[in-house]
Design a protein around this motif. Structure first.
Motif, mmCIF file in Angstrom:
data_model
loop_
_atom_site.group_PDB
_atom_site.id
_atom_site.type_symbol
_atom_site.label_atom_id
_atom_site.label_comp_id
_atom_site.label_asym_id
_atom_site.label_seq_id
_atom_site.Cartn_x
_atom_site.Cartn_y
_atom_site.Cartn_z
ATOM 1 N N GLU A 152 38.360 50.617 44.877
ATOM 2 C CA GLU A 152 38.474 49.992 43.611
ATOM 3 C C GLU A 152 39.262 48.704 43.670
ATOM 4 O OE1 GLU A 152 40.036 52.350 40.446
ATOM 5 O OE2 GLU A 152 38.722 53.935 41.133
ATOM 6 N N VAL A 153 40.322 48.722 44.360
ATOM 7 C CA VAL A 153 41.140 47.529 44.490
ATOM 8 C C VAL A 153 40.323 46.452 45.213
ATOM 9 C CG1 VAL A 153 43.241 46.610 45.537
ATOM 10 C CG2 VAL A 153 43.231 48.894 44.541
ATOM 11 N N GLU B 198 37.109 46.263 45.204
ATOM 12 C CA GLU B 198 36.056 45.784 44.319
ATOM 13 C C GLU B 198 36.595 44.787 43.301
ATOM 14 O OE1 GLU B 198 34.038 49.059 42.489
ATOM 15 O OE2 GLU B 198 33.331 49.798 44.413
ATOM 16 N N GLU B 199 37.801 45.080 42.806
ATOM 17 C CA GLU B 199 38.397 44.164 41.843
ATOM 18 C C GLU B 199 38.740 42.840 42.503
ATOM 19 O OE1 GLU B 199 41.375 45.517 39.196
ATOM 20 O OE2 GLU B 199 40.355 47.432 38.951
ATOM 21 N N ARG B 200 39.193 42.887 43.739
ATOM 22 C CA ARG B 200 39.484 41.657 44.467
ATOM 23 C C ARG B 200 38.199 40.868 44.682
ATOM 24 N NH1 ARG B 200 43.337 43.215 49.428
ATOM 25 N NH2 ARG B 200 45.065 43.967 48.212
ATOM 26 N N GLN B 201 37.153 41.627 45.054
ATOM 27 C CA GLN B 201 35.870 40.962 45.269
ATOM 28 C C GLN B 201 35.374 40.370 43.954
ATOM 29 O OE1 GLN B 201 32.696 43.366 46.823
ATOM 30 N NE2 GLN B 201 31.419 41.553 47.214
ATOM 31 N N LYS B 202 35.507 41.122 42.868
ATOM 32 C CA LYS B 202 35.071 40.649 41.574
ATOM 33 C C LYS B 202 35.868 39.401 41.179
ATOM 34 C CE LYS B 202 34.370 42.201 36.870
ATOM 35 N NZ LYS B 202 34.502 43.267 35.909
#
Length: 164
Positions: free
Chosen positions: A1-2, A4-8
């Motif tokens: 999740e972290v 993914e949020e960084r990627q986002k």
């Protein structure tokens, strides 16, 4: 999740950076068009300035040339005034030449024109051209040239006979 949020977040930053890049590219295209137009205007202005400089140089040369002509025109005006004063006497000599000199030879014609007709005008205070050339007074060069082309010899007696 972290991750993914960084990627986002990274994708959002990338998208924002790509939008900024597109805006910069559009701005650069607009600036390039403006630059190209200004360069064309500059070249046109330089061309006009060069043409005007050439015209000014030509005008200056013409003015300088005409300034030199002023002296000649002044001298010509004085000469024309003198010729105008002598015109009556010159015409009298021309008329006398045409009227009386026909049957005589070259030497006697010269004698009668320069020693008799001119002297008579001077004695009567009629201004006259000294040593008047009756040929150039009574006929122009083009006419005499035409006579020569038609077969008249080029000597003065023949030209005088052509006048008569």
């Amino acid at each position: 999740e972290v991750a993914e949020e960084r990627q986002k977040a990274a994708n959002e930053q990338l998208k924002a950076a790509e939008n900024d890049l597109d805006m910069c590219r559009k701005k650069m295209v607009d600036l390039q068009k403006t630059f190209d137009q200004n360069m064309r205007d500059k070249r046109a202005t330089e061309t006009r300035a060069s043409n005007l400089q050439k015209q000014m140089q030509q005008a200056s040369a013409l003015i300088e040339g005409l300034a030199g002509e002023r002296t000649r025109w002044t001298e010509d005006a004085a000469s024309f005034n003198e010729q105008k004063k002598q015109l009556v006497g010159d015409c009298a000599i021309g008329c006398a030449f045409v009227s009386y000199c026909g049957p005589f030879n070259q030497q006697f014609r010269d004698y009668i024109v320069h020693k008799k007709f001119s002297a008579d005008c001077e004695a009567r205070m009629v201004p006259v051209t000294r040593n008047l050339d009756v040929i150039s007074f009574l006929a122009d060069i083009a006419t005499i040239g035409d006579w020569n082309i038609d077969g008249l010899p080029t000597d003065p007696l023949s030209s005088q006979n052509g006048i008569l």
